[in-house]
Design a protein around this motif. Structure first.
Motif, short mmCIF file in Angstrom:
data_model
loop_
_atom_site.label_atom_id
_atom_site.label_comp_id
_atom_site.label_asym_id
_atom_site.label_seq_id
_atom_site.Cartn_x
_atom_site.Cartn_y
_atom_site.Cartn_z
N ILE A 23 110.91 22.12 12.03
CA ILE A 23 111.37 22.75 13.28
C ILE A 23 112.79 22.32 13.61
N GLU A 24 113.09 21.04 13.46
CA GLU A 24 114.45 20.54 13.73
C GLU A 24 115.45 21.15 12.75
N ARG A 25 115.04 21.31 11.50
CA ARG A 25 115.91 21.93 10.50
C ARG A 25 116.24 23.37 10.90
N LYS A 26 115.23 24.09 11.36
CA LYS A 26 115.43 25.48 11.79
C LYS A 26 116.37 25.53 12.99
N GLN A 27 116.19 24.61 13.93
CA GLN A 27 117.07 24.56 15.10
C GLN A 27 118.52 24.27 14.69
N LEU A 28 118.69 23.35 13.75
CA LEU A 28 120.03 23.03 13.25
C LEU A 28 120.67 24.26 12.60
N LEU A 29 119.90 24.95 11.79
CA LEU A 29 120.40 26.16 11.14
C LEU A 29 120.77 27.22 12.18
N ASN A 30 119.95 27.37 13.20
CA ASN A 30 120.24 28.36 14.25
C ASN A 30 121.54 28.04 14.99
N ILE A 31 121.77 26.76 15.28
CA ILE A 31 123.02 26.37 15.93
C ILE A 31 124.19 26.76 15.04
N HIS A 32 124.07 26.46 13.77
CA HIS A 32 125.14 26.78 12.82
C HIS A 32 125.40 28.29 12.76
N LEU A 33 124.33 29.06 12.67
CA LEU A 33 124.48 30.52 12.58
C LEU A 33 125.06 31.11 13.86
N GLU A 34 124.67 30.56 15.00
CA GLU A 34 125.21 31.04 16.28
C GLU A 34 126.71 30.72 16.39
N SER A 35 127.11 29.63 15.79
CA SER A 35 128.53 29.28 15.86
C SER A 35 129.40 30.28 15.09
N LYS A 36 128.81 30.99 14.14
CA LYS A 36 129.55 31.99 13.35
C LYS A 36 130.09 33.10 14.25
N GLU A 37 129.30 33.49 15.23
CA GLU A 37 129.74 34.53 16.16
C GLU A 37 130.98 34.06 16.94
N VAL A 44 137.29 29.70 20.87
CA VAL A 44 137.42 28.26 20.65
C VAL A 44 136.48 27.46 21.55
N GLU A 45 136.40 27.87 22.80
CA GLU A 45 135.55 27.15 23.76
C GLU A 45 134.08 27.16 23.32
N SER A 46 133.57 28.32 22.97
CA SER A 46 132.18 28.43 22.53
C SER A 46 131.96 27.69 21.22
N TYR A 47 132.90 27.83 20.29
CA TYR A 47 132.74 27.15 19.00
C TYR A 47 132.69 25.64 19.22
N SER A 48 133.55 25.13 20.09
CA SER A 48 133.57 23.71 20.38
C SER A 48 132.22 23.25 20.94
N GLU A 49 131.63 24.05 21.81
CA GLU A 49 130.31 23.70 22.38
C GLU A 49 129.23 23.70 21.29
N PHE A 50 129.25 24.70 20.40
CA PHE A 50 128.29 24.72 19.30
C PHE A 50 128.50 23.52 18.38
N ASN A 51 129.76 23.14 18.18
CA ASN A 51 130.06 22.00 17.32
C ASN A 51 129.45 20.71 17.87
N VAL A 52 129.59 20.52 19.17
CA VAL A 52 129.00 19.35 19.82
C VAL A 52 127.49 19.37 19.67
N GLU A 53 126.89 20.53 19.91
CA GLU A 53 125.44 20.67 19.80
C GLU A 53 124.95 20.39 18.37
N LEU A 54 125.68 20.90 17.39
CA LEU A 54 125.30 20.71 16.00
C LEU A 54 125.36 19.23 15.61
N HIS A 55 126.44 18.57 15.99
CA HIS A 55 126.58 17.15 15.66
C HIS A 55 125.52 16.30 16.36
#
Length: 102
Positions: A23-37, A44-55
Motif C-alpha cells: 500500500i505504501e509503495r502504491k501511495q509513493l507511486l501515486n505521488i510520483h505520477l501526480e507530480s508529472k502533471e 513549480v509550486e505544486s511540483y515542490s509540494e509533491f516533492n516534499v510529500e514524496l521525500h
C-alpha cells in the motif's frame, strides 16, 4: 547539509525498498505520477509540494524513527534553499522527476 541529506535519503530509500508495504509503495507511486502533471504544466509550486510529500514518504517508508527524525530536521533546514532550486535552475523539475523515476 545537502550532502548529508543526500546520504540520509539514499539510506532511507534503500531501507524503504526493503520495508515498505504494498500500500505504501502504491501511495509513493501515486505521488510520483501526480507530480508529472505539475511538471507538464511547469507548476513549480505544486511540483515542490509533491516533492516534499514524496521525500517524506520515502523517509517514513524506511521504518526507522532515528533516520526519519534526522531527515526531517535536515529537510526543514534546507527547505528554503531546496524550494528555490525549482525556481532558478533550468530543467531542475524535469531532472528531479527523472531521478524519482529511477
Amino acid at each position: 547539509m545537502f550532502e548529508a541529506l543526500g546520504e540520509i535519503e539514499a539510506l532511507c530509500a534503500n531501507m524503504c525498498a526493503q520495508r515498505m508495504t504494498p500500500i505504501e509503495r502504491k501511495q509513493l507511486l501515486n505521488i510520483h505520477l501526480e507530480s508529472k502533471e505539475a511538471l507538464d504544466k511547469q507548476d513549480v509550486e505544486s511540483y515542490s509540494e509533491f516533492n516534499v510529500e514524496l521525500h517524506l514518504a520515502i523517509h517514513s517508508g524506511a521504518k526507522n524513527k532515528s533516520l526519519l527524525r534526522i531527515a526531517q530536521d535536515l529537510s526543514r533546514l534546507l527547505a528554503p534553499f531546496r524550494r528555490s532550486v525549482f525556481f532558478t535552475r533550468e530543467n531542475r523539475m524535469a531532472n528531479s522527476f527523472a531521478e524519482h523515476q529511477e
